[in-house]
Scaffold this active site. Structure first.
Site, mmCIF file in Angstrom:
data_model
loop_
_atom_site.group_PDB
_atom_site.id
_atom_site.type_symbol
_atom_site.label_atom_id
_atom_site.label_comp_id
_atom_site.label_asym_id
_atom_site.label_seq_id
_atom_site.Cartn_x
_atom_site.Cartn_y
_atom_site.Cartn_z
ATOM 1 N N HIS A 191 -30.611 -0.986 -7.968
ATOM 2 C CA HIS A 191 -31.104 0.215 -8.656
ATOM 3 C C HIS A 191 -32.378 -0.101 -9.432
ATOM 4 O O HIS A 191 -32.332 -0.489 -10.607
ATOM 5 C CB HIS A 191 -30.023 0.755 -9.605
ATOM 6 C CG HIS A 191 -30.349 2.107 -10.165
ATOM 7 N ND1 HIS A 191 -29.385 2.950 -10.682
ATOM 8 C CD2 HIS A 191 -31.514 2.783 -10.285
ATOM 9 C CE1 HIS A 191 -29.954 4.063 -11.107
ATOM 10 N NE2 HIS A 191 -31.242 3.979 -10.876
ATOM 11 N N ASN B 118 -37.373 8.559 -6.293
ATOM 12 C CA ASN B 118 -37.942 9.640 -7.118
ATOM 13 C C ASN B 118 -39.392 9.351 -7.481
ATOM 14 O O ASN B 118 -39.770 9.260 -8.641
ATOM 15 C CB ASN B 118 -37.091 9.886 -8.370
ATOM 16 C CG ASN B 118 -36.955 8.662 -9.256
ATOM 17 O OD1 ASN B 118 -37.135 7.538 -8.804
ATOM 18 N ND2 ASN B 118 -36.654 8.877 -10.526
ATOM 19 N N HIS C 220 -26.212 9.847 -9.259
ATOM 20 C CA HIS C 220 -26.631 9.969 -10.664
ATOM 21 C C HIS C 220 -25.793 11.110 -11.236
ATOM 22 O O HIS C 220 -26.000 12.269 -10.874
ATOM 23 C CB HIS C 220 -28.134 10.285 -10.708
ATOM 24 C CG HIS C 220 -28.662 10.633 -12.061
ATOM 25 N ND1 HIS C 220 -29.417 9.770 -12.816
ATOM 26 C CD2 HIS C 220 -28.552 11.759 -12.807
ATOM 27 C CE1 HIS C 220 -29.755 10.346 -13.964
ATOM 28 N NE2 HIS C 220 -29.243 11.557 -13.980
ATOM 29 N N ASN D 289 -31.558 7.382 -19.688
ATOM 30 C CA ASN D 289 -30.573 8.378 -19.295
ATOM 31 C C ASN D 289 -29.703 7.818 -18.170
ATOM 32 O O ASN D 289 -30.248 7.492 -17.119
ATOM 33 C CB ASN D 289 -31.286 9.659 -18.830
ATOM 34 C CG ASN D 289 -30.316 10.785 -18.542
ATOM 35 O OD1 ASN D 289 -29.185 10.760 -18.997
ATOM 36 N ND2 ASN D 289 -30.747 11.750 -17.760
ATOM 37 N N ASP E 10 -31.346 -0.472 -13.305
ATOM 38 C CA ASP E 10 -32.022 0.820 -13.486
ATOM 39 C C ASP E 10 -33.417 0.588 -14.084
ATOM 40 O O ASP E 10 -33.872 1.333 -14.953
ATOM 41 C CB ASP E 10 -31.189 1.769 -14.351
ATOM 42 C CG ASP E 10 -31.684 3.214 -14.260
ATOM 43 O OD1 ASP E 10 -32.627 3.482 -13.495
ATOM 44 O OD2 ASP E 10 -31.110 4.077 -14.961
ATOM 45 N N PHE F 65 -37.512 9.100 -20.200
ATOM 46 C CA PHE F 65 -36.324 8.254 -20.176
ATOM 47 C C PHE F 65 -36.607 6.976 -19.392
ATOM 48 O O PHE F 65 -37.322 7.007 -18.389
ATOM 49 C CB PHE F 65 -35.171 8.980 -19.486
ATOM 50 C CG PHE F 65 -34.585 10.115 -20.279
ATOM 51 C CD1 PHE F 65 -33.739 9.864 -21.348
ATOM 52 C CD2 PHE F 65 -34.861 11.435 -19.936
ATOM 53 C CE1 PHE F 65 -33.181 10.912 -22.075
ATOM 54 C CE2 PHE F 65 -34.303 12.491 -20.659
ATOM 55 C CZ PHE F 65 -33.465 12.234 -21.730
#
Lengths: 330, 422
Positions: free
Chosen positions: B58, B92, B177, B276, B303, B321
């Site tokens: 991730h 993303n 998510h 987040n 992340d 975030f």
């Protein structure tokens, strides 16, 4: 007037009452009476040269009449130069960061920067990086320390009068804060300030406007107005934002009035000596009934008068103290 | 040319190997693991652990679209510096990676600039809009290893159901998510006493719990593999534990900040402690550790979410975030999980290698003769202090600045080549 003592003040900024000790809060409150006198001078000359030649910038990102006017008057009565900047005339809409804008203000040699901002933490963020002395005039829902101080001052004056004791403090005084606690910086600053001074605070409002963990700030919490008022020496009414009902936080203002309005009827639950306060602006007949707002128990306008003096005291302490804080800077 | 990594503590969590010895690398593969092995070059690993290259499923490498935050090249360098030889990038970006051509673009950029292996994931729905599913069969052929709309949940359960059915047919796991955005309301940190104290709008734990629960139930309905990303709350861990006990086809991950920090870090680190899901409270930190210890949590991911200094240097509420994680992850595992005895060194490395790779069927995370020479060498005792200024990542957004950690990467080898050396 005599030399005003600034000993004991060591802070560069005033960001929140959470940061201050009881002693520091009392120092501000004890400094204020001399400035109350200046505004009431028989000569009509309401000015002292304590901040002569200094520049106080009032930097407001949110609409404000009372707080802004109060800071401006306080600065002027201390003989400072003032510069007003509002969000519409500042660069914030042009994409400039807060840090950059302040750096530009500082390039014009500002001394005190009073900031009102819609986001929590803005004042502290600036204070930690810049050399200007920052006064937080309200940051999001976080704090509004000068309001908390002028409220504490006003309450203390009334306690002293009622007890006929010019030295009385707030120990054991019961304060009920009524309304929208979640979105209120005034509530937070008052809780920190008043509890540090020994007062017992209960907050009261609808469950949807009660923030999680509020009791860990040292107050009690209830949704029952009459319970909150039952032992209150001070009834502190907060402004309710009229748009709260659109966000599903309240069914209707009508129901809010039914449950939480402070009016002649609900005030019967409070002791007869209780005073009524409000930070302004009042939504007449919504959170506070007109007859109470204009009645003998209301000290709302005293709050406003005291606000100027307390802000003068704060600016004086910030500028004319020993500047111990400068030693820690590199 | 051959290389011997000599006298290290060789650990391969998948096979249970854990002993002092040498590793011989030749032609990009592990030629031998043994003692007194000879080779052309020699890397002294005495006192160090020699393990499979770490795997992070991730990360956000921001390319295309946000190259000032990170590129695939700089992200790859940060990964190598953190001991990682395989990462899975999130889609993303701008444009979002929602077709085979863009998957191909990510792979090409990785070939050109990344010293370690980049395995792209792709969007589950077109433009991550949650409406129309992507061409997953072709996306799979192009080399994507999973589909996800990471950054957001898929709002419609109907759409997600069809995505899961279709992804399973294509052999692609779905990375979830979990977030009920209708509870968000401008939230900037965990909702609790700290958000009340700081006057910041809160993100309640229920936001994540509601959707972990829903997404697990849709995994059951469709019998499709759902991997739950970044579990941060005690409730989230509990729901995953129950789902697994019920035999549902789910896996889950957590990230280092969720077992090392609470929401109090927002007070000291401001926007650099904003991500987040957000940092939670002490009980959640404990629950995440428990979930790691009892096997509920299948792997550790970072992340890794770089942003520019300027973007983060604003009011907390206005800041984006995310925090970077690749260059601190291993040390946070060693210092905060292994050293206090919450999990063993071998198990910790499993969570960062074979177990992580297995979730997405990556050919990675193992150290054995004949396998690819993806190897990390680290000194578990070396102390260092986090200083984002020396990060290889373009991102400096970390809440760990100034923290002293133990465990430092000495060398990262990917396909037999030195990707990073201290």
């Amino acid at each position: 007037m005599s030399e005003v003592d600034t000993a004991g003040w060591t802070r560069k900024d005033l960001i929140g009452l959470e940061d201050l000790s009881r002693r520091e809060i009392e120092l501000i409150l004890d400094t204020a009476p001399q400035f109350v006198e200046i505004s009431k001078r028989e000569s009509g000359i309401k000015k002292v040269p304590l901040l002569q030649g200094r520049l106080v910038v009032n930097w407001f990102f949110e609409p404000s009449t009372r707080t802004r006017a109060s800071f401006e008057l306080a600065a002027k009565r201390l003989s400072a130069d003032t510069l007003a900047m509002s969000a519409s005339t500042s660069s914030s809409t042009k994409g400039e960061t807060l840090h950059d804008t302040l750096a530009n203000i500082e390039a014009m040699h500002s001394d005190i920067v009073v900031i009102r901002h819609g986001h929590a933490g803005a004042a502290r963020m600036l204070a930690e990086r810049h050399s200007s002395q920052i006064i937080n005039a309200g940051d999001g829902y976080h704090e509004h320390p000068t309001q908390g101080l002028l409220d504490a001052y006003t309450i203390r004056e009334h306690v002293r009068k009622a007890r006929r004791d010019p030295e009385a403090g707030l120990d054991g005084v019961r304060v009920a804060i009524i309304g929208d606690i979640s979105y209120s910086r005034v509530a937070r600053s008052n809780i920190w300030g008043l509890t540090k001074l020994g007062a017992r605070v209960v907050v009261c409002g609808p469950s949807t406007l009660m923030p999680p963990g509020i009791e860990h700030m040292g107050c009690e919490a209830t949704t029952d107005l009459r319970e909150a008022l039952s032992q209150a020496d001070v009834v502190y009414v907060l402004r309710i934002q009229l748009e709260r009902q659109q966000k599903a936080l309240l069914p209707t203002l009508r129901e809010y009035i039914r449950l939480f309005r402070v009016d002649r009827e609900s005030l019967k639950a409070a002791p007869p000596h209780a005073i009524v306060m409000h930070p302004g602006p009042i939504n007449r007949d919504i959170e506070l009934a007109s007859d109470v707002a204009d009645g003998s128990r209301s000290v709302v306008l005293e709050q406003v008068s005291n606000g100027v003096a307390v802000r003068m005291a704060i600016m004086h302490l910030l500028v004319n103290s020993g500047k111990g804080w400068q030693k820690t800077e590199d | 040319m051959s290389l011997v990594i000599a006298n290290g503590h060789v650990i391969d969590p998948a096979s249970g190997l854990s002993k002092t010895g040498d590793v011989l690398i030749e032609d990009g593969s592990v030629k031998a693991i043994g003692e007194n092995v000879e080779g052309d070059d020699r890397l002294d690993a005495a006192g160090c652990v020699v393990c499979p290259g770490l795997v992070d499923i991730h990360v956000h490498f921001r390319e295309p679209g946000f190259e000032s935050k990170e590129t695939i090249a700089t992200g790859g360098q940060a990964a190598a510096r953190g001991g990682f030889t395989s990462v899975v990038t999130m889609p993303n970006t701008d444009p979002a990676i929602d077709n085979a051509g863009l998957v191909d673009f990510v792979k090409r950029r990785a070939r050109e600039g990344s010293p370690i292996k980049v395995w792209p994931s792709a969007c589950a729905t077109k433009e991550r809009a949650g409406k129309q599913m992507t061409e997953m069969a072709e996306i799979r052929e192009a080399g994507a290893v999973a589909v996800t709309d990471d950054g957001s949940d898929i709002e419609s359960a109907w759409v997600l159901r069809r995505v899961l059915e279709y992804a399973a047919m294509c052999g692609l796991p779905y990375l979830a998510h979990c977030e009920d955005a209708s509870l968000m309301e401008g939230g900037a940190m965990n909702e609790g006493f700290m958000s009340t104290r700081l006057g910041l709008p809160g993100l309640p734990k229920a936001m994540e719990e509601i959707r972990i629960d829903r997404n697990c139930r849709l995994a059951a309905l469709t019998n499709s593999h759902v991997h739950i990303q970044h579990v941060s709350s005690a409730g989230g861990v509990a729901i995953c534990r129950q789902a697994k006990a019920a035999g549902l086809p789910i896996t889950c991950e957590t990230a280092p900040h969720y077992w090392t920090l609470t929401d109090e870090a927002v007070m000291t680190h401001g926007a650099n402690a904003k991500m987040n899901p957000p940092l939670r409270e002490a009980a959640d930190v404990e629950a995440v550790k428990e979930g790691l210890a009892d096997g509920t949590i299948d792997c550790i991911a970072t992340d890794h979410a770089p942003h520019t200094v300027t973007e983060k240097d604003v009011e907390v509420q206005l800041a984006p975030f995310g925090i970077v994680g690749l260059e601190t992850s291993l040390a946070l595992v060693l210092t905060e999980l292994v050293e206090p005895g919450i999990i063993t060194l071998e198990y910790a490395l499993a969570l960062m290698t074979s177990r992580a790779a297995d979730i997405l069927n990556l050919p990675a995370g193992r150290l054995h003769e004949g396998g690819p020479a993806d190897i990390t060498v680290f000194d578990p005792a070396a102390e260092w202090t986090v200083d984002p200024a020396v990060f290889a990542s373009l991102g400096r957004n970390t809440p760990f600045t100034g923290r002293t950690l133990r465990g430092q990467v000495k060398a990262t080898i990917c396909d037999g080549r030195v990707a990073y050396q201290a």
